[in-house]
Design an enzyme around this catalytic site. Sequence first.
Site, PDB file in Angstrom:
ATOM      1  N   CYS A 115       0.814  -1.226   0.000  1.00 50.84           N
ATOM      2  CA  CYS A 115       0.000   0.000   0.000  1.00 50.84           C
ATOM      3  C   CYS A 115       0.843   1.269   0.000  1.00 50.84           C
ATOM      4  O   CYS A 115       0.408   2.309  -0.501  1.00 50.84           O
ATOM      5  CB  CYS A 115      -0.938  -0.002   1.201  1.00 50.84           C
ATOM      6  SG  CYS A 115      -2.025  -1.444   1.268  1.00 50.84           S
ATOM      7  N   HIS A 262      -4.026   6.968   0.709  1.00 53.38           N
ATOM      8  CA  HIS A 262      -4.196   5.632   0.153  1.00 53.38           C
ATOM      9  C   HIS A 262      -5.631   5.189   0.428  1.00 53.38           C
ATOM     10  O   HIS A 262      -6.147   5.347   1.530  1.00 53.38           O
ATOM     11  CB  HIS A 262      -3.207   4.665   0.807  1.00 53.38           C
ATOM     12  CG  HIS A 262      -3.573   3.227   0.642  1.00 53.38           C
ATOM     13  ND1 HIS A 262      -3.785   2.652  -0.588  1.00 53.38           N
ATOM     14  CD2 HIS A 262      -3.791   2.250   1.565  1.00 53.38           C
ATOM     15  CE1 HIS A 262      -4.109   1.387  -0.426  1.00 53.38           C
ATOM     16  NE2 HIS A 262      -4.115   1.120   0.871  1.00 53.38           N
ATOM     17  N   ASN A 292      -9.946  -0.924  -2.805  1.00 54.66           N
ATOM     18  CA  ASN A 292      -8.540  -0.725  -2.447  1.00 54.66           C
ATOM     19  C   ASN A 292      -7.680  -1.333  -3.555  1.00 54.66           C
ATOM     20  O   ASN A 292      -7.666  -2.543  -3.740  1.00 54.66           O
ATOM     21  CB  ASN A 292      -8.260  -1.402  -1.106  1.00 54.66           C
ATOM     22  CG  ASN A 292      -6.830  -1.239  -0.637  1.00 54.66           C
ATOM     23  OD1 ASN A 292      -5.943  -0.895  -1.407  1.00 54.66           O
ATOM     24  ND2 ASN A 292      -6.583  -1.514   0.633  1.00 54.66           N
TER      25      ASN A 292
END
Length: 335
Positions: A115, A262, A292
Amino acid sequence: MYSTRIAGIGHYVPERVVSNKDLEKLMETSDEWIQERTGIKERRWIDPSTDDMPSTMGTKAARIAIKNAGLQPEDIDFIIFATLSPDFYFPGPGVQVQDQLGIGEIGALDVRNQCSGFVYGLSVADQFIKTGMYKNILLIGSEYHSGGLEKTTRGRGVTVIFGDGAGAVVLSRSEEKGKGILSTHLHSEGKHAKELALIGPATNRWVDTIMKESDPEDTSYYPYMNGNFVFKHAVTRFQEVIFEALEKNNVGKEQIDMLIPHQANLRISQFVQKKLELSDDQVYNNIMRYGNTTAASIPIAMSEAHMEGKIKPGDLVCLAAFGSGFTWASALIRW
């Protein structure tokens, strides 16, 4: 010393839209349950009949970024590719992009920080450009999650969250002071590595071992996430690393024109937004449309925000990420 500016940006997502209603057909879940916990309404998943892969999606996003920078592929001096889902176990997709773009024998670096991978890659590129080693660097974040998710009720806690896609930026040398990347900040805490991880396929537990064991209850080859534990750490680390960037550059939180976090969970973004006392116009979220996308989430969001006119010349843009490792990072940019 030179500075580093974002000269071009682009993104690509698969055409296939998978809604929460679609997931209800695969597992015991509901649109309401997913939206309440994550904020996600739909995500993009690769159609296996297409040529979409992390490398090809990255190349598609890269072509847009290169064009928007007013450059040609042969102007790129170096490639950095951030992903947790490469086309192959090895080699990494950076070299595949070099080949697909038809660029000469330039260097290609793969970043495995999940991430936080895009911001880590941004920091690496910034050092290369500031010191004069390279003039134009292509940085890509691209992920193919859907091929490795457990699409059952047992795996729903992870599966409903993740989507596929790619984003790319061209980073170029500049001599304009006070513009471009002002600073980057990188951190890790490996003692929590297994709280968000894919443990299974590894050189100490390879395909022959997995096939020999053939245990239907073995979930080690699917991603695992301790959701509540990750959430609690994320909201803390996001704030810390954002304030670190602000303090480094002697600016206040109210001076942020756009925060692009993020896209891990809309609830995390909203929590951080509230703590920083930022308005909706100062934070960009698109997790509701894409889920995501790990290393691709920040460049996809940044590309969309720029396309929508929400990032303008002179704006102070803050990027922040937290994820597996644990790793977390931030970057402050004067657009």
